[in-house]
Scaffold this active site. Structure first.
Site, mmCIF file in Angstrom:
data_model
loop_
_atom_site.group_PDB
_atom_site.id
_atom_site.type_symbol
_atom_site.label_atom_id
_atom_site.label_comp_id
_atom_site.label_asym_id
_atom_site.label_seq_id
_atom_site.Cartn_x
_atom_site.Cartn_y
_atom_site.Cartn_z
ATOM 1 N N LYS A 104 10.894 19.422 51.768
ATOM 2 C CA LYS A 104 11.398 18.553 52.837
ATOM 3 C C LYS A 104 10.453 17.408 53.183
ATOM 4 O O LYS A 104 10.900 16.293 53.481
ATOM 5 C CB LYS A 104 11.702 19.387 54.084
ATOM 6 N N ASP A 159 19.114 19.705 59.656
ATOM 7 C CA ASP A 159 18.653 20.932 60.315
ATOM 8 C C ASP A 159 18.765 20.820 61.827
ATOM 9 O O ASP A 159 19.144 21.778 62.508
ATOM 10 C CB ASP A 159 17.198 21.228 59.932
#
Length: 277
Positions: free
Chosen positions: A70, A106
Site C-alpha cells: 500500500k 479502506d
C-alpha cells in the site's frame, strides 16, 4: 474502461493465497452481468510491484493491493487521490487510458461498516495497533465525527507516522504502550487492528468497559476479543464488513459503474468463510 464489457483485475500482496477478494469481486461481476471480466490473486512483494505494473496490457482495469504494497504503490502511480496521500497508502490502483491512479477504499470500508452498525459518531476511540489499517481507521473515525483517539502500540516511536495521519484529519491523538490499554478505558469505541490472537489479553477489560468494538480480523471469527464483547452485550463489527465495503468501492472504481451488488458480494463472502471455517 467505464461500462466496459471485458476487463482484468487482480489482488496483489504477500502472502495472498487466502485472500477473500477474488470471491467478492467475482460475485459482483456475476451479478452485474460482466461475464467478460476476470479477477485473480497474484503473489507480489514490494520489489515486484513496479515490474508487474509495467507488464500490464490495456485490458487491465485495476488492482487491489494488500500488505505490504500500500505504501510503495504511492510512488508507482501517475495520479493519486488526496485521501490516499493523507492516509499514506493506496489499496487500489485504477488503470485507465494508459495511466495509473491510486486510491484508498479502506477508509470508506471502515466508515460504512461502522455506520451500518449504528456507530456513526463515537466521541472517543481507542485504537490498538499502529500500522496501515490503524491509519485508515483514524481517518475513518475523523470522517464519522470523532475528535479524539488514543493509539496503543508496542513501540511508540514507530507510531509517529500513524498518529500524524489522525492529526492531519483533525483528530487529537495520544500514543500509549499496549500495556496501558486498561487505563484508557472506557472509550466509546475500541478498534483492534492487531493480528490473530494478539488482542486476547484485552478481551475482559474491553467487555467490562461497555465499549463497542471494531475488530479488523475476519478469519477465524469470532476472535476471543469479539466473542467476549458480544457475550457482554456490546456492539461488535468484524473485519469482513470492512473488507466487503472497501471491495464494493473498488468494483465501482474499476468498472465505472455504481450499481454494485453489495448483498450478492456479502452472501458470497460469508459462504466462502463458512466453507473455510
Amino acid at each position: 474502461m467505464s461500462g466496459a464489457t471485458t476487463g482484468r483485475a487482480a489482488v496483489l500482496g504477500s502472502p495472498i493465497a487466502h485472500s477473500l477478494s477474488p470471491v467478492l469481486h467475482r460475485a459482483a461481476y456475476a451479478a452485474m452481468g460482466l461475464d467478460g471480466w476476470s479477477y485473480e490473486a497474484v503473489e507480489c512483494g514490494e520489489d515486484g510491484l513496479g515490474a508487474f505494473l509495467d507488464g500490464l496490457g490495456p485490458d487491465w482495469a485495476g488492482l487491489s493491493l494488500t500488505m505490504p504494497l500500500k505504501r510503495v504503490a504511492l510512488g508507482l502511480v501517475d495520479t493519486v487521490s488526496d485521501l490516499a496521500v493523507r492516509v499514506g497508502g493506496a489499496n487500489t490502483i485504477v488503470l485507465r487510458g494508459g495511466r495509473r491512479h491510486g486510491e484508498n477504499t479502506d477508509v470508506y470500508g471502515i466508515e460504512t461498516a461502522l455506520a451500518e452498525a449504528g456507530l456513526k459518531a463515537p466521541a472517543s476511540a481507542l485504537v490498538l495497533g499502529g500500522g496501515a489499517t490503524a491509519a485508515s481507521a483514524l481517518a475513518a473515525l475523523a470522517g464519522l465525527g470523532t475528535r479524539e483517539a488514543v493509539l496503543a502500540v508496542r513501540t511508540p516511536e514507530r507510531a509517529a507516522g500513524t498518529a500524524g495521519v489522525g492529526e492531519r484529519f483533525g483528530l487529537a491523538v495520544r500514543v500509549v504502550t499496549l500495556d496501558r490499554v486498561p487505563a484508557q478505558l472506557p472509550a466509546d469505541l475500541v478498534v483492534s487492528t492487531l493480528p490473530g490472537r494478539a488482542a486476547d489479553t484485552f478481551a475482559e477489560p474491553v467487555a467490562e468497559s461497555g465499549a463497542a468494538l471494531f475488530d479488523v480480523v475476519y478469519a477465524p471469527w469470532p476472535t476471543v476479543l469479539a466473542a467476549t464483547v458480544q457475550r457482554a452485550g456490546g456492539t461488535v463489527v468484524g473485519g469482513f464488513e470492512m473488507l466487503l465495503h472497501q471491495a464494493v468501492r473498488q468494483v465501482a472504481l474499476m468498472t465505472g459503474r455504481e450499481d454494485v451488488p453489495v448483498e450478492a458480494m456479502r452472501a458470497a463472502g460469508e459462504a466462502e468463510l463458512a466453507r473455510r471455517g
